[in-house]
Design a protein around this motif. Structure first.
Motif, PDB file in Angstrom:
ATOM      1  N   ARG A   1      60.043  11.703  39.975  1.00  0.00           N
ATOM      2  CA  ARG A   1      60.185  10.269  40.258  1.00  0.00           C
ATOM      3  C   ARG A   1      58.927   9.517  39.809  1.00  0.00           C
ATOM      4  NH1 ARG A   1      61.795  12.006  45.406  1.00  0.00           N
ATOM      5  NH2 ARG A   1      60.025  10.927  46.402  1.00  0.00           N
ATOM      6  N   THR A   2      57.767  10.103  40.088  1.00  0.00           N
ATOM      7  CA  THR A   2      56.501   9.458  39.706  1.00  0.00           C
ATOM      8  C   THR A   2      56.379   9.360  38.184  1.00  0.00           C
ATOM      9  OG1 THR A   2      55.396  10.251  41.710  1.00  0.00           O
ATOM     10  CG2 THR A   2      53.992   9.618  39.862  1.00  0.00           C
ATOM     11  N   SER A   3      56.738  10.429  37.476  1.00  0.00           N
ATOM     12  CA  SER A   3      56.658  10.427  36.009  1.00  0.00           C
ATOM     13  C   SER A   3      57.581   9.378  35.404  1.00  0.00           C
ATOM     14  CB  SER A   3      57.008  11.811  35.460  1.00  0.00           C
ATOM     15  OG  SER A   3      56.079  12.774  35.894  1.00  0.00           O
ATOM     16  N   LEU A   4      58.819   9.314  35.904  1.00  0.00           N
ATOM     17  CA  LEU A   4      59.768   8.328  35.392  1.00  0.00           C
ATOM     18  C   LEU A   4      59.286   6.907  35.678  1.00  0.00           C
ATOM     19  CD1 LEU A   4      63.176  10.010  36.291  1.00  0.00           C
ATOM     20  CD2 LEU A   4      62.500   9.238  34.011  1.00  0.00           C
ATOM     21  N   ALA A   5      58.763   6.692  36.889  1.00  0.00           N
ATOM     22  CA  ALA A   5      58.280   5.356  37.246  1.00  0.00           C
ATOM     23  C   ALA A   5      57.137   4.927  36.328  1.00  0.00           C
ATOM     24  CB  ALA A   5      57.839   5.327  38.701  1.00  0.00           C
ATOM     25  N   ALA A   6      56.255   5.851  35.977  1.00  0.00           N
ATOM     26  CA  ALA A   6      55.134   5.522  35.102  1.00  0.00           C
ATOM     27  C   ALA A   6      55.618   5.125  33.708  1.00  0.00           C
ATOM     28  CB  ALA A   6      54.181   6.717  35.013  1.00  0.00           C
ATOM     29  N   ILE A   7      56.619   5.831  33.194  1.00  0.00           N
ATOM     30  CA  ILE A   7      57.157   5.503  31.870  1.00  0.00           C
ATOM     31  C   ILE A   7      57.830   4.139  31.895  1.00  0.00           C
ATOM     32  CG2 ILE A   7      58.830   6.188  30.106  1.00  0.00           C
ATOM     33  CD1 ILE A   7      58.362   9.109  31.029  1.00  0.00           C
TER      34      ILE A   7
END
Length: 290
Positions: A28-34
């Motif tokens: 979730r954190t990785s997707l949010a950053a992108i």
């Protein structure tokens, strides 16, 4: 008599609300950053369970959703299906899974998903999806010219369900279609090869010198190959054999708008899957070497 009317429209463009639903907090954190790199003003709503997903879709009405297979409680696809039963929709659904099984294609189609992502995540692929979603939400004008009211209705319904924000002008007259093309800024035009008054090839011939940005797709219920051979001289992009598949319209839309075809659409149209859409460029003879 010719007629013109707008198709139902998708939400207007602007800062999007993006749903990220996955049991894995790191993903979730990785997707949010992108997403934030692509659009710093985007509103991001996270969910880790199926019930959280349903509540988020009903409350926030996101324009785009990244939904993992594994959620706490309900699976991602189950939660999406239940949210739909409760009256909510995800205009652009992207499913996320560690492995993509053959049945994923059928599942994705049943949920009207735009794409299936495999982990580990590819930031470039996701950015392409975000770019495509932003373009799909932009208002786009399409011309639909056919002598058959049933044919116009059939294609119009597919365009309405395509996920693109389309305004569709319709006509049953070749001469009226030519007038509309001269006056309007259409991204794409679907033209009946047997259009009354001015057939599709003659219309394409008259349009070509105008250097319009419109991508032309000729439609025919007969043998499409002779038309494709002739159409290559008149700037036509595709020939669509009637009856057709909804994915063929999606292919034409992605080509006209310069969008990368999602992997899911590629899988749906890969051999031996039948297709009714012929790319005219494939019929251009190769140059003979000297």
């Amino acid at each position: 008599m010719p007629d013109s009317h707008p198709a139902p429209r998708a939400p207007e463009t602007g800062t999007a609300t993006v749903l990220i639903a996955d049991a894995d907090a790191g993903r979730r954190t990785s997707l949010a950053a992108i997403v934030r790199r692509f659009d710093p003003a985007a509103t991001i709503v996270e969910a880790k369970s199926g019930e959280d997903l349903i509540d988020a879709v009903l409350t926030h009405r996101p324009a785009l959703g990244f939904v993992g297979l594994q959620l706490d409680g309900l699976s991602g696809p189950e939660a999406v299906a239940l949210a739909r039963k409760r009256g909510a929709t995800l205009p652009c659904l992207v499913l996320v899974a560690a492995r993509v099984f053959p049945q994923w294609q059928e599942l994705a189609q049943s949920l009207n998903a735009y794409e299936v992502l495999k982990t580990p995540l590819d930031p470039e692929h996701i950015e392409n999806l975000l770019r495509a979603n932003a373009r799909r939400r932009q208002p786009t004008s399409v011309l639909l010219a056919s002598s058959s009211e049933a044919g116009r209705g059939m294609i119009g319904r597919v365009l309405t369900r395509s996920g693109f924000n389309l305004a569709v002008d319709e006509t049953d007259s070749g001469r009226h279609a030519l007038k509309l093309l001269r006056m309007g800024a259409y991204a794409l035009a679907f033209i009946d090869a047997n259009l009354a008054g001015l057939d599709g090839l003659e219309l394409a011939c008259q349009v070509q010198p105008l250097k319009l940005p419109t991508q032309l797709t000729l439609m025919t219920s007969g043998d499409p190959e002779p038309i494709a051979h002739a159409a290559r001289f008149f700037g036509v992009s595709f020939v669509l054999k009637m009856p057709f598949y909804a994915r063929d319209i999606d292919l034409a839309l992605h080509h006209a708008l310069g969008l990368r075809r999602p992997y899911l659409l590629n899988a749906q149209t890969a051999a031996p899957a039948p297709t009714a859409l012929l790319r005219v460029a494939d019929f251009v003879p190769a140059r003979r070497s000297a």
